[in-house]
Design a protein around this motif. Structure first.
Motif, PDB file in Angstrom:
ATOM      1  N   PHE A  14      54.971  30.047  53.016  1.00 35.07           N
ATOM      2  CA  PHE A  14      55.695  29.980  51.751  1.00 35.07           C
ATOM      3  C   PHE A  14      56.992  30.774  51.796  1.00 35.07           C
ATOM      4  O   PHE A  14      58.049  30.284  51.391  1.00 35.07           O
ATOM      5  N   GLU A  15      56.914  32.007  52.296  1.00 35.68           N
ATOM      6  CA  GLU A  15      58.100  32.870  52.307  1.00 35.68           C
ATOM      7  C   GLU A  15      59.201  32.292  53.189  1.00 35.68           C
ATOM      8  O   GLU A  15      60.387  32.353  52.839  1.00 35.68           O
ATOM      9  N   GLU A  16      58.839  31.736  54.347  1.00 44.85           N
ATOM     10  CA  GLU A  16      59.832  31.135  55.243  1.00 44.85           C
ATOM     11  C   GLU A  16      60.469  29.904  54.597  1.00 44.85           C
ATOM     12  O   GLU A  16      61.682  29.708  54.691  1.00 44.85           O
ATOM     13  N   ALA A  17      59.653  29.080  53.950  1.00 46.72           N
ATOM     14  CA  ALA A  17      60.171  27.879  53.294  1.00 46.72           C
ATOM     15  C   ALA A  17      61.108  28.257  52.153  1.00 46.72           C
ATOM     16  O   ALA A  17      62.170  27.651  51.977  1.00 46.72           O
ATOM     17  N   ILE A  24      69.834  26.930  51.951  1.00 46.90           N
ATOM     18  CA  ILE A  24      70.390  25.606  51.667  1.00 46.90           C
ATOM     19  C   ILE A  24      71.138  25.627  50.339  1.00 46.90           C
ATOM     20  O   ILE A  24      72.260  25.120  50.239  1.00 46.90           O
ATOM     21  N   VAL A  25      70.532  26.231  49.322  1.00 47.44           N
ATOM     22  CA  VAL A  25      71.182  26.311  48.008  1.00 47.44           C
ATOM     23  C   VAL A  25      72.508  27.056  48.129  1.00 47.44           C
ATOM     24  O   VAL A  25      73.527  26.618  47.589  1.00 47.44           O
ATOM     25  N   HIS A  26      72.507  28.162  48.864  1.00 50.85           N
ATOM     26  CA  HIS A  26      73.743  28.939  49.043  1.00 50.85           C
ATOM     27  C   HIS A  26      74.824  28.081  49.713  1.00 50.85           C
ATOM     28  O   HIS A  26      75.981  28.079  49.269  1.00 50.85           O
ATOM     29  N   LYS A  27      74.437  27.373  50.760  1.00 47.76           N
ATOM     30  CA  LYS A  27      75.422  26.558  51.479  1.00 47.76           C
ATOM     31  C   LYS A  27      75.949  25.430  50.604  1.00 47.76           C
ATOM     32  O   LYS A  27      77.151  25.143  50.600  1.00 47.76           O
ATOM     33  N   LEU A  28      75.066  24.802  49.824  1.00 45.67           N
ATOM     34  CA  LEU A  28      75.512  23.731  48.935  1.00 45.67           C
ATOM     35  C   LEU A  28      76.424  24.273  47.837  1.00 45.67           C
ATOM     36  O   LEU A  28      77.437  23.655  47.505  1.00 45.67           O
ATOM     37  N   ARG A  44      66.631  17.888  52.521  1.00 45.84           N
ATOM     38  CA  ARG A  44      65.740  18.900  53.109  1.00 45.84           C
ATOM     39  C   ARG A  44      65.353  19.931  52.059  1.00 45.84           C
ATOM     40  O   ARG A  44      64.201  20.362  51.986  1.00 45.84           O
ATOM     41  N   GLY A  45      66.296  20.333  51.234  1.00 46.28           N
ATOM     42  CA  GLY A  45      66.004  21.285  50.172  1.00 46.28           C
ATOM     43  C   GLY A  45      64.961  20.756  49.206  1.00 46.28           C
ATOM     44  O   GLY A  45      64.057  21.481  48.795  1.00 46.28           O
ATOM     45  N   ASN A  46      65.051  19.482  48.879  1.00 46.15           N
ATOM     46  CA  ASN A  46      64.072  18.884  47.983  1.00 46.15           C
ATOM     47  C   ASN A  46      62.687  18.863  48.634  1.00 46.15           C
ATOM     48  O   ASN A  46      61.684  19.153  47.977  1.00 46.15           O
ATOM     49  N   ALA A  47      62.630  18.563  49.929  1.00 44.97           N
ATOM     50  CA  ALA A  47      61.353  18.577  50.643  1.00 44.97           C
ATOM     51  C   ALA A  47      60.778  19.995  50.692  1.00 44.97           C
ATOM     52  O   ALA A  47      59.568  20.187  50.515  1.00 44.97           O
ATOM     53  N   LEU A  48      61.630  20.980  50.905  1.00 42.04           N
ATOM     54  CA  LEU A  48      61.169  22.372  50.920  1.00 42.04           C
ATOM     55  C   LEU A  48      60.693  22.808  49.538  1.00 42.04           C
ATOM     56  O   LEU A  48      59.703  23.529  49.406  1.00 42.04           O
ATOM     57  N   ARG A  49      61.379  22.367  48.489  1.00 43.22           N
ATOM     58  CA  ARG A  49      60.959  22.677  47.125  1.00 43.22           C
ATOM     59  C   ARG A  49      59.563  22.111  46.859  1.00 43.22           C
ATOM     60  O   ARG A  49      58.700  22.801  46.312  1.00 43.22           O
ATOM     61  N   GLU A  50      59.335  20.868  47.279  1.00 41.24           N
ATOM     62  CA  GLU A  50      58.019  20.256  47.109  1.00 41.24           C
ATOM     63  C   GLU A  50      56.955  21.021  47.896  1.00 41.24           C
ATOM     64  O   GLU A  50      55.850  21.227  47.404  1.00 41.24           O
ATOM     65  N   LEU A  51      57.291  21.434  49.117  1.00 41.33           N
ATOM     66  CA  LEU A  51      56.362  22.202  49.941  1.00 41.33           C
ATOM     67  C   LEU A  51      56.012  23.523  49.258  1.00 41.33           C
ATOM     68  O   LEU A  51      54.835  23.892  49.178  1.00 41.33           O
ATOM     69  N   CYS A  52      57.015  24.230  48.752  1.00 43.42           N
ATOM     70  CA  CYS A  52      56.768  25.501  48.067  1.00 43.42           C
ATOM     71  C   CYS A  52      55.897  25.277  46.837  1.00 43.42           C
ATOM     72  O   CYS A  52      54.970  26.058  46.578  1.00 43.42           O
ATOM     73  N   GLN A  53      56.169  24.220  46.080  1.00 42.25           N
ATOM     74  CA  GLN A  53      55.382  23.928  44.886  1.00 42.25           C
ATOM     75  C   GLN A  53      53.925  23.666  45.248  1.00 42.25           C
ATOM     76  O   GLN A  53      53.009  24.177  44.603  1.00 42.25           O
ATOM     77  N   LYS A  54      53.691  22.896  46.305  1.00 46.94           N
ATOM     78  CA  LYS A  54      52.316  22.615  46.739  1.00 46.94           C
ATOM     79  C   LYS A  54      51.612  23.885  47.197  1.00 46.94           C
ATOM     80  O   LYS A  54      50.436  24.091  46.892  1.00 46.94           O
ATOM     81  N   ARG A  55      52.329  24.738  47.912  1.00 42.84           N
ATOM     82  CA  ARG A  55      51.730  26.001  48.370  1.00 42.84           C
ATOM     83  C   ARG A  55      51.376  26.896  47.185  1.00 42.84           C
ATOM     84  O   ARG A  55      50.333  27.545  47.177  1.00 42.84           O
TER      85      ARG A  55
END
Length: 83
Positions: A14-17, A24-28, A44-55
């Motif tokens: 979770f912490e790494e994601a 990604i947010v900073h770069k965007l 990729r950011g959206n996929a990571l957001r979904e991963l964090c939400q699931k975790r």
């Protein structure tokens, strides 16, 4: 996002994601990336957001409330109820 990147993201804790998502947010937000890269970063950011939400949902499901007996000793547990 390609399958290799998806597999690599799934291996993140979770912490790494969350850290990768923040980068990604900073770069965007900085406007540093050209349009094509920005689109890929957004995906990729959206996929990571979904991963964090699931975790987070999985962690919440594991939380248990401990019931205390008359003497203050734990007598059992029950599933977490957020309401």
């Amino acid at each position: 996002m390609n399958d290799d990147a998806q597999s690599a993201d799934q291996a993140l804790n979770f912490e790494e994601a969350l850290k990768a998502l923040e980068a990604i947010v900073h770069k965007l937000e900085s406007g540093e990336a050209p349009l094509d890269e920005s689109i890929a970063l957004y995906e990729r950011g959206n996929a990571l957001r979904e991963l964090c939400q699931k975790r987070l949902e999985a962690a919440k499901a594991k939380i248990e409330a401990i019931s205390l007996g008359a003497g203050g000793t734990p007598v059992g547990t029950e599933p977490f109820d957020q309401d």
